[in-house]
Scaffold this motif. Structure first.
Motif, mmCIF file in Angstrom:
data_model
loop_
_atom_site.group_PDB
_atom_site.id
_atom_site.type_symbol
_atom_site.label_atom_id
_atom_site.label_comp_id
_atom_site.label_asym_id
_atom_site.label_seq_id
_atom_site.Cartn_x
_atom_site.Cartn_y
_atom_site.Cartn_z
ATOM 1 N N GLY A 1 0.802 -1.217 0.000
ATOM 2 C CA GLY A 1 0.000 0.000 0.000
ATOM 3 C C GLY A 1 0.835 1.267 0.000
ATOM 4 O O GLY A 1 0.305 2.367 0.104
ATOM 5 N N SER A 2 2.155 1.134 -0.114
ATOM 6 C CA SER A 2 3.031 2.312 -0.109
ATOM 7 C C SER A 2 3.085 3.000 -1.466
ATOM 8 O O SER A 2 3.444 4.166 -1.560
ATOM 9 N N LEU A 3 2.690 2.313 -2.509
ATOM 10 C CA LEU A 3 2.644 2.890 -3.849
ATOM 11 C C LEU A 3 1.249 3.486 -4.040
ATOM 12 O O LEU A 3 0.258 2.772 -4.054
ATOM 13 N N ARG A 4 1.188 4.799 -4.132
ATOM 14 C CA ARG A 4 -0.096 5.499 -4.130
ATOM 15 C C ARG A 4 -0.729 5.639 -5.515
ATOM 16 O O ARG A 4 -1.938 5.689 -5.633
ATOM 17 N N ILE A 5 0.093 5.752 -6.555
ATOM 18 C CA ILE A 5 -0.415 5.921 -7.916
ATOM 19 C C ILE A 5 0.364 5.000 -8.838
ATOM 20 O O ILE A 5 1.585 4.933 -8.757
ATOM 21 N N LEU A 6 -0.352 4.316 -9.712
ATOM 22 C CA LEU A 6 0.293 3.440 -10.687
ATOM 23 C C LEU A 6 -0.376 3.629 -12.039
ATOM 24 O O LEU A 6 -1.596 3.611 -12.144
ATOM 25 N N ILE A 7 0.439 3.819 -13.042
ATOM 26 C CA ILE A 7 -0.036 3.900 -14.415
ATOM 27 C C ILE A 7 0.489 2.659 -15.118
ATOM 28 O O ILE A 7 1.665 2.330 -14.997
ATOM 29 N N GLY A 8 -0.382 1.978 -15.836
ATOM 30 C CA GLY A 8 0.078 0.751 -16.461
ATOM 31 C C GLY A 8 -0.754 0.350 -17.658
ATOM 32 O O GLY A 8 -1.750 0.972 -17.992
ATOM 33 N N THR A 9 -0.307 -0.722 -18.272
ATOM 34 C CA THR A 9 -0.983 -1.305 -19.421
ATOM 35 C C THR A 9 -1.657 -2.601 -18.977
ATOM 36 O O THR A 9 -1.858 -2.821 -17.782
ATOM 37 N N HIS A 10 -1.904 -3.487 -19.916
ATOM 38 C CA HIS A 10 -2.472 -4.791 -19.574
ATOM 39 C C HIS A 10 -1.561 -5.594 -18.649
ATOM 40 O O HIS A 10 -1.976 -6.618 -18.112
#
Length: 77
Positions: free
Chosen positions: A20-29
């Protein structure tokens, strides 16, 4: 997180998502990979939703603990 993300960075991202320390994630499939687990996915923004079907959304939601996230679905048409 994409398919071309290097192994060391991928490991760090997976750990941050689980803790839960990673607040924002941008990703693909790549977000649909088995290793990806969320501690608390609160919001999912899906761009080009015609490429991201019902089965993929269901798989993404099942990676979250207890609750479904808020969802914003966007399309260019």
């Amino acid at each position: 997180l994409t398919g071309s993300t290097k192994k060391a960075a991928r490991k760090e991202i997976h750990q941050g998502l689980r803790e839960g320390s990673l607040r924002i994630l941008i990703g693909t499939h790549a977000l649909l990979e088995e290793e990806v687990q969320f501690k608390n996915l609160g919001l999912a923004i899906i761009d080009e939703q015609h490429r991201f079907g019902v089965a993929q959304r269901s798989k993404l939601w099942s990676k979250n603990k207890d609750v479904y996230p808020h969802v914003l679905v966007m399309t260019a048409t």
